[in-house]
Structure formats: C-alpha cells, structure tokens
Design a protein around this motif. Structure first.
Motif, mmCIF file in Angstrom:
data_model
loop_
_atom_site.group_PDB
_atom_site.id
_atom_site.type_symbol
_atom_site.label_atom_id
_atom_site.label_comp_id
_atom_site.label_asym_id
_atom_site.label_seq_id
_atom_site.Cartn_x
_atom_site.Cartn_y
_atom_site.Cartn_z
ATOM 1 N N GLU A 1 12.384 13.459 16.367
ATOM 2 C CA GLU A 1 11.060 13.675 16.963
ATOM 3 C C GLU A 1 11.141 13.843 18.478
ATOM 4 O O GLU A 1 10.325 14.563 19.065
ATOM 5 C CB GLU A 1 10.128 12.531 16.580
ATOM 6 C CG GLU A 1 9.773 12.559 15.095
ATOM 7 C CD GLU A 1 8.645 11.624 14.726
ATOM 8 O OE1 GLU A 1 8.532 10.557 15.366
ATOM 9 O OE2 GLU A 1 7.889 11.957 13.795
ATOM 10 N N ARG A 2 12.129 13.213 19.112
ATOM 11 C CA ARG A 2 12.320 13.441 20.539
ATOM 12 C C ARG A 2 12.731 14.874 20.833
ATOM 13 O O ARG A 2 12.478 15.400 21.926
ATOM 14 C CB ARG A 2 13.386 12.488 21.097
ATOM 15 C CG ARG A 2 12.881 11.099 21.415
ATOM 16 C CD ARG A 2 13.839 10.372 22.330
ATOM 17 N NE ARG A 2 15.156 10.209 21.728
ATOM 18 C CZ ARG A 2 15.495 9.150 20.984
ATOM 19 N NH1 ARG A 2 14.617 8.188 20.763
ATOM 20 N NH2 ARG A 2 16.698 9.065 20.472
ATOM 21 N N ASN A 3 13.361 15.513 19.856
ATOM 22 C CA ASN A 3 13.884 16.872 20.056
ATOM 23 C C ASN A 3 13.185 17.915 19.186
ATOM 24 O O ASN A 3 13.684 19.027 19.032
ATOM 25 C CB ASN A 3 15.384 16.885 19.751
ATOM 26 C CG ASN A 3 16.179 16.068 20.733
ATOM 27 O OD1 ASN A 3 16.358 16.455 21.882
ATOM 28 N ND2 ASN A 3 16.672 14.917 20.281
ATOM 29 N N GLU B 1 13.669 9.060 14.791
ATOM 30 C CA GLU B 1 13.360 8.859 16.211
ATOM 31 C C GLU B 1 14.020 9.933 17.064
ATOM 32 O O GLU B 1 13.392 10.516 17.964
ATOM 33 C CB GLU B 1 13.842 7.475 16.652
ATOM 34 C CG GLU B 1 13.053 6.312 16.075
ATOM 35 C CD GLU B 1 13.676 4.972 16.434
ATOM 36 O OE1 GLU B 1 14.554 4.962 17.337
ATOM 37 O OE2 GLU B 1 13.297 3.963 15.830
ATOM 38 N N ASN B 2 15.299 10.187 16.798
ATOM 39 C CA ASN B 2 16.017 11.211 17.559
ATOM 40 C C ASN B 2 15.437 12.596 17.298
ATOM 41 O O ASN B 2 15.282 13.411 18.225
ATOM 42 C CB ASN B 2 17.501 11.200 17.177
ATOM 43 C CG ASN B 2 18.206 9.926 17.572
ATOM 44 O OD1 ASN B 2 17.739 9.207 18.462
ATOM 45 N ND2 ASN B 2 19.311 9.629 16.929
ATOM 46 N N TYR C 1 19.961 14.791 16.371
ATOM 47 C CA TYR C 1 19.422 13.609 15.669
ATOM 48 C C TYR C 1 20.470 12.652 15.129
ATOM 49 O O TYR C 1 20.128 11.521 14.762
ATOM 50 C CB TYR C 1 18.434 14.019 14.568
ATOM 51 C CG TYR C 1 18.989 14.682 13.334
ATOM 52 C CD1 TYR C 1 19.299 13.940 12.202
ATOM 53 C CD2 TYR C 1 19.153 16.061 13.266
ATOM 54 C CE1 TYR C 1 19.767 14.543 11.050
ATOM 55 C CE2 TYR C 1 19.616 16.682 12.119
ATOM 56 C CZ TYR C 1 19.925 15.915 11.018
ATOM 57 O OH TYR C 1 20.384 16.515 9.880
#
Length: 398
Positions: A336-338, A333-334, A132
């Motif tokens: 939640e992508r991971n 954002e980072n 993140y």
C-alpha cells in the motif's frame, strides 16, 4: 437483484452483528447496519451484483479488479465476514465445473506448462517484488519470534528454523527445489557451511540468485539452475522445498515424491514447507485462475500418503498457523505504501487484483481454511536423530 443482495447483507450482519457496514447500489440506494460502517461495499452496476451472486468470490474478484465493485473502508472486515458464512465453499455450479476443466487443460503442470505457470506469477521483475517483500526477496511464510521484529528478521528466523530441523552440517549437500531468489541457500551456506544446488523455473529468479551468490562469494559453494525438478540429477544429504509444492499440481504429486526419493540419500533428511488444507474444498478459485495458474493446494493427508508410498518416514509436522497471516499483513503494508508506483507500472486493474490477492490470502490464514505446514521426514528409517524437539527449540529465546 437488489433484493437478493440485501438478503446477502442481512446474512453477513447475522454472521457478526457487532460489525457496522453498508451496501450501496448502482442507483444510489443503500442498506446500512449500524451508524459507523467499517466498510461500504459499492456495486457500481447491477451486473456486478449478478456476478457476485452467480460466481461468489470468483465473481467478486473479477468485478473488484475491473472497478465494478468498490470497497470503501476496511477490506479485511468484508473478507472476514464473507469467510464466516463460507460464501465461497458452496457446492460448485455448472460454470465452476466448466471453468475448472478449462483451467486444468490450460495450466497442467507438465514441464512446458509448469514453466508458463511460473513465468505468469514470478517473472514480473525484481523491482516489483522489492516493493512489498523484504531485503532477502523471500516470498513465503516468515517465522515471527516477536511480532515487533522486522520482516527480514522473521524470514531469517524461518530459514534458521528449517536449518535446525534439518540438522545442517558443514560440507553436507543441500538440494532446494523451487529455491526462489536463493534465500535459503544463502542462509545455509553462510551459517552452516553447506554446499548445494537450487532450481527454479523463473528466469528472473535464476538471474538474480546467480548474481547474488557471486556478489557474496558463495558461488563456489552453491549454485542455482534453471531447470524443471524432474530433470535434476545427483545425490544429496538434505532436501528442502519452501512454497514450491503448491505449483506441482495434484496429478504430479506422486512423481514429485518419487523424484525427491531418488535424489535424497538413504537416511537423509528432507523438509517440505507448503500451504495446505485439512479438508476438501470445492470449486475453482479466483486465485488459481488469475494469480497462480496450475496451483493446487494439497490436503495434509494427501501429502503424508504420498510420502509413505515412496518410503519416507515422517518425523514431525508443524502447522505455522498465523505466521503466514502476519507475513501477508507486512506485505500489505509495503504494497500500500507503493500502490501508486505499482499502478503506474502495471495499470489499475493489475494493482487492484494483486491487492485483493494479498488481502484475501491474509484473511484465509486468519479466518478461513488456509494452513502452512512443515513436514520433516527421512528417506527411510533414521534412528540416529534426537528423541525430543530440543534440537530445534533449545536455543530459541522464547
């Protein structure tokens, strides 16, 4: 209990009637405001409702982490409304007082206690933070000249903003207390030709920074040591600390300032970058207990007072305002992508806890009392500095 929670829902609605939302209870009953809820706060048990009402955000955080409270939809809007009614700034009750005393005794910023506190948060492995943070592994407020620019560039902007304030010059010795993964030292060595030392209590950060400096061929210019700031020695032309001061602890602020004064040469410049408040907040926070043990966020007047006591001359104070909220939103954002990967690494409770930490921190900087300050100072009087701020801003493209 349901009637009390419905009253809370009505209070949230009055705080901002334009926001549609719903509360759903353990028995399926639901209260709605508007036709298209931005979020639904789902109490999976009566106990989760009691925990929220008895312990405010602390209780909410525990219930959210355990899954006893779910938030469907926009978590940011829920947190914003909660901050609008100052739900977590009420006079602390008996449980808050007892919890605060216990936490203080367990997490005091002694040399041994500080190392444990730092390990709790920072020694979770580089792989986790890469999920993140940006490529520089910078874990502090960025500086956005343009909200469309990448997070990494905004972090480099921050390092350069600090370097310009400190008027770094080739050959000067820079001390970075709480240097993290070494981002500031790397930037200053590559772009300003400084030599210097950084310290950290995180074994994970020290290993990474030492390896990175060697890879970049900077290990003869700067080094990172695994030491408590109280054991540092030497004399330095410039000093910086970015996001470490929050870990010092209230009772150790005078010792921190005294130590910096002993390391910074007379007339030398220093910059302290720290989260801060402008007023007294009450109670022991969920963040202090579960995310940053031993954490203490100082008031701006406390910082200035303690600087004055050791003879520092304050040159400039800047409030970076929304820059930290923008930084946290990029981290979210980072994250939640991971999120699924993080859940596999650490489990569901940890993934939920860390997500709430990021979201609530962003809300605190946007809508609450959180601030982030940069204090520029000299060790004693320094009249050789420019008389305007143009040396910081003149080449900026704003």
């Amino acid at each position: 209990m349901k009637a009390i929670l419905k009253t809370l829902a009505e209070t949230l609605h009055r705080a901002d009637p334009s926001v549609d939302f719903a509360f759903r209870f353990w028995d399926g009953d639901e209260v709605r405001f508007g036709k298209h809820p931005r979020f639904t706060l789902h109490f999976r048990s009566e106990a989760s409702g009691r925990s929220l009402m008895a312990q405010r955000f602390f209780g909410f955080g525990e219930a959210y982490t355990s899954g006893e409270i779910e938030v469907e939809g926009d978590l940011r809007e829920l947190l914003r409304l909660g901050l609008n009614i100052n739900f977590d700034n009420l006079v602390p009750g008996f449980l808050d007082t007892i919890r605060g005393i216990r936490a203080y005794l367990k997490t005091r910023g002694t040399p041994g206690g500080a190392k444990k506190n730092i390990a709790h948060h920072y020694d979770r492995g580089d792989e986790f933070y890469r999920l993140y943070l940006d490529e520089t592994l910078t874990y502090s407020c960025a500086y956005f000249k343009d909200l469309a620019e990448p997070l990494e560039q905004a972090q480099l902007n921050k390092y350069d903003h600090i370097a310009r304030k400190l008027m770094l010059k080739p050959g000067e010795r820079l001390l970075d207390i709480g240097c993290g993964w070494g981002g500031m030292l790397i930037h200053a060595a590559r772009n300003y030709g400084i030599t210097g030392v950084g310290n950290t209590l995180s074994e994970n950060q020290c290993r990474y920074a030492t390896r990175k400096l060697k890879e970049l061929g900077l290990d003869r210019q700067v080094s990172v040591v695994l030491k408590d700031y109280r054991s540092l020695k030497g004399e330095f032309d410039k000093f910086v600390s970015i996001g470490m001061f929050e870990h010092v602890g209230r009772e150790y602020i005078p010792a921190f300032m005294k130590k910096v004064a002993s390391l910074l040469r007379k007339g030398g410049l220093g910059l302290l970058h720290t989260i801060g408040f402008e007023r007294v907040l009450k109670g022991k926070s969920w963040h202090e207990t579960y995310i940053f043990p031993g954490n203490y966020i100082p008031r701006i007047d406390e910082v200035l007072h303690q600087m004055g006591r050791v003879g520092f001359s304050t040159i400039d104070v800047e409030n970076l305002r929304l820059h930290y909220a923008y930084t946290l939103d990029r981290w979210i954002e980072n994250y939640e992508r991971n999120e699924e990967k993080i859940r596999r690494m650490f489990g569901d409770a940890f993934a939920r806890m860390w997500k709430l930490y990021l979201y609530s921190s962003s809300a605190g900087f946007k809508y609450g009392d959180n601030r982030v300050f940069q204090f520029l100072f000299s060790n004693g009087l320094n009249n050789d500095l420019p008389i305007t701020r143009e040396f910081v801003y003149s080449d900026d493209d704003r």
